[in-house]
Design a protein around this motif. Structure first.
Motif, PDB file in Angstrom:
ATOM      1  N   UNK A 171       0.774  -1.169  -0.008  1.00  0.00           N
ATOM      2  CA  UNK A 171      -0.035   0.139   0.202  1.00  0.00           C
ATOM      3  C   UNK A 171       0.927   1.476   0.112  1.00  0.00           C
ATOM      4  N   UNK A 172       1.453   1.559  -1.159  1.00  0.00           N
ATOM      5  CA  UNK A 172       2.494   2.663  -1.077  1.00  0.00           C
ATOM      6  C   UNK A 172       2.042   3.888  -1.087  1.00  0.00           C
ATOM      7  N   UNK A 173       0.637   4.319  -1.489  1.00  0.00           N
ATOM      8  CA  UNK A 173       0.076   5.565  -1.312  1.00  0.00           C
ATOM      9  C   UNK A 173      -0.266   5.787   0.090  1.00  0.00           C
ATOM     10  N   UNK A 174      -0.759   4.459   0.745  1.00  0.00           N
ATOM     11  CA  UNK A 174      -0.995   4.802   2.336  1.00  0.00           C
ATOM     12  C   UNK A 174       0.298   5.131   3.092  1.00  0.00           C
ATOM     13  N   UNK A 175       1.499   4.679   2.780  1.00  0.00           N
ATOM     14  CA  UNK A 175       2.704   4.880   3.328  1.00  0.00           C
ATOM     15  C   UNK A 175       2.949   6.264   3.105  1.00  0.00           C
ATOM     16  N   UNK A 176       2.989   6.773   1.944  1.00  0.00           N
ATOM     17  CA  UNK A 176       3.328   8.283   1.498  1.00  0.00           C
ATOM     18  C   UNK A 176       2.435   9.278   2.268  1.00  0.00           C
ATOM     19  N   UNK A 177       1.115   8.786   2.172  1.00  0.00           N
ATOM     20  CA  UNK A 177       0.092   9.751   2.906  1.00  0.00           C
ATOM     21  C   UNK A 177       0.653   9.695   4.378  1.00  0.00           C
TER      22      UNK A 177
END
Ligand code: GUN
Ligand code: FE
Length: 421
Positions: A297-303
């Motif tokens: 969940x790369x987007x979650x990590x960046x957010x």
């Protein structure tokens, strides 16, 4: 005498992950490996210095490979119709056991380091094997070929073939002696504590390594929550503990100088823990698909503001080129977007570029960007072979094409820590 390096060309980087910044026909100036600025006109004080004029070629920060297995370079491109645990048993373990042989190690470590350099990697975080002598050899080879970063003598003392199984106490003793010998021996290459992953490390070894982290204040590198089969083994061994992150944490292995590969199946609590500890995640998209591990969940990590970079994970990934990781990070994030009912927005091109340069670079200090005060790690890219419509493309479109289409043939010069290499 100060050492001034001046590069002229089309300079491009991502100080933030939101967008590219670029400067055409400009000068990038570094003195003693510290970037002084990017200038349209060369300041008077540098007038007498040599200028390396690269015309309209692209000048970008060096790329950072945040997770790669040096011995696995031997069998890259093999067994990629297998799933992780099968693939480890069939290829990784038998190959790695051969690195007790220094002659064998020398041949393949030279080839590995050449491949990284040629493909534009200027810094890397690297697994070797359990073997101390060939790990030292790898460090010397990397230093000589100017690939900066961290190398880990691997620890494994359970759930692995006899040829790679260490005695627990010996594993800790060897690691301690190796740290003493190598902590300050080289200038670009340093040691990192590298338990392979939780399944192959006993509680004795994980606990002992946590104590070594405190004693020597060195980085940690491992795999986390990569695969369902792997995680089942961990849950069975530690039934009271909810996730891989908490296992590492209880032994003091999560610090703001830890890099963990993958993180495909984090729980919300585990995401928060990783964020709080300041751990860097190495996202390895090509490997994640190849060994059928999953999509993180790369987007979650960046957010959440979790520090994130990219890794080739040779030989889970077959390509040592971080351009492939940038391109495939975007691709994989689109599958995730579809898979989450279009909830987790896919990555943009500048985000992928940022992850492969400054996102990973922060692990090494001020690395991965051309902002003032940063170290000079740079690549010069000749994209003239990529098409006949170049003069119709904007600088950003040229960079985008390089990310998807370029390979080592397009990298015409490489600077690491202020020195052309
Ligand atoms: N987990 C434990 N060892 C390995 C390895 O060599 N590669 C990958 N991708 N995952 C692992
Ligand atoms: Fe790996």
């Amino acid at each position: 005498m100060s050492d001034t390096v001046i590069l002229k060309g089309t300079i491009i980087h991502t100080p933030t992950k939101d967008q590219f910044e670029y400067y055409e026909n400009s000068y990038l100036v570094a003195v003693d490996n510290v970037i002084k600025g990017i200038y349209k006109e060369l300041p008077k004080e540098y007038e007498k210095e040599e200028v390396k004029d690269y015309g309209d070629k692209l000048i970008m920060p060096g790329m950072c490979d945040m997770h790669v297995h040096a011995p696995q370079y031997v069998y890259r491109g093999l067994g990629l119709d297998l799933q992780l645990m099968q693939w480890l048993e069939t290829y990784a373990f038998p190959t790695e056991s051969r690195f007790s042989d220094m002659e064998y190690a020398k041949n393949y470590y030279e080839a590995f380091a050449d491949a990284l350099a040629k493909n534009g990697t200027t810094r890397a975080v690297i697994f070797s094997t359990i073997h101390v002598p060939s790990t030292g050899l790898l460090m010397e080879i990397l230093e000589k070929k100017r690939i900066g970063g961290y190398v880990g003598k691997v620890n494994m003392d359970t759930l692995c073939p006899d040829s790679l199984r260490e005695d627990s106490e010996q594993s800790l003793k060897d690691t301690r002696e190796w740290l003493i010998e190598w902590k300050d021996k080289l200038s670009l290459v340093k040691p990192a504590i590298t338990p392979r992953f939780i399944p192959t490390c006993s509680t004795t070894v994980l606990k002992g390594l946590g104590e070594l982290v405190k004693e020597f204040d060195v980085p940690v590198h491992s795999h986390i929550s990569e695969d369902i089969g792997e995680m089942e083994i961990v849950r069975e061994r530690y039934p009271q503990i909810d996730h891989d992150g908490a296992v590492y944490d209880q032994f003091g292995l999560l610090t703001n100088h830890t890099v963990m590969a993958h993180f495909i199946y984090p729980t919300d609590e585990e995401l928060t823990l990783i964020k709080e500890r300041g751990v860097t995640i190495a996202h390895c998209p090509q490997s994640n698909g190849n060994v059928a591990a999953g999509i993180p969940p790369i987007r979650k990590m960046l957010n959440m503001g979790i520090k994130t970079g990219l890794g080739s994970d040779i030989a889970g990934g077959y390509s040592p080129c971080i351009f492939r990781a940038m391109s495939e990070a975007v691709y994989l994030s689109k599958l995730k977007w579809l898979d989450t009912g279009k909830e987790d927005m896919f990555l943009s091109i500048p985000e992928a570029f940022y992850l492969g340069t400054k996102g990973g670079g922060q692990f090494f200090g001020k690395v991965g960007s051309f902002e003032t005060g940063y170290e000079l790690d740079a690549l010069v890219i000749d994209d003239s072979s990529l098409g006949t419509i170049l003069d119709e493309l904007s600088v950003i479109e040229r960079m985008e094409r390089v990310i998807h289409l370029a390979d080592d043939r397009n990298i015409v010069a490489r600077y690491v820590a202020g020195v052309e290499a």
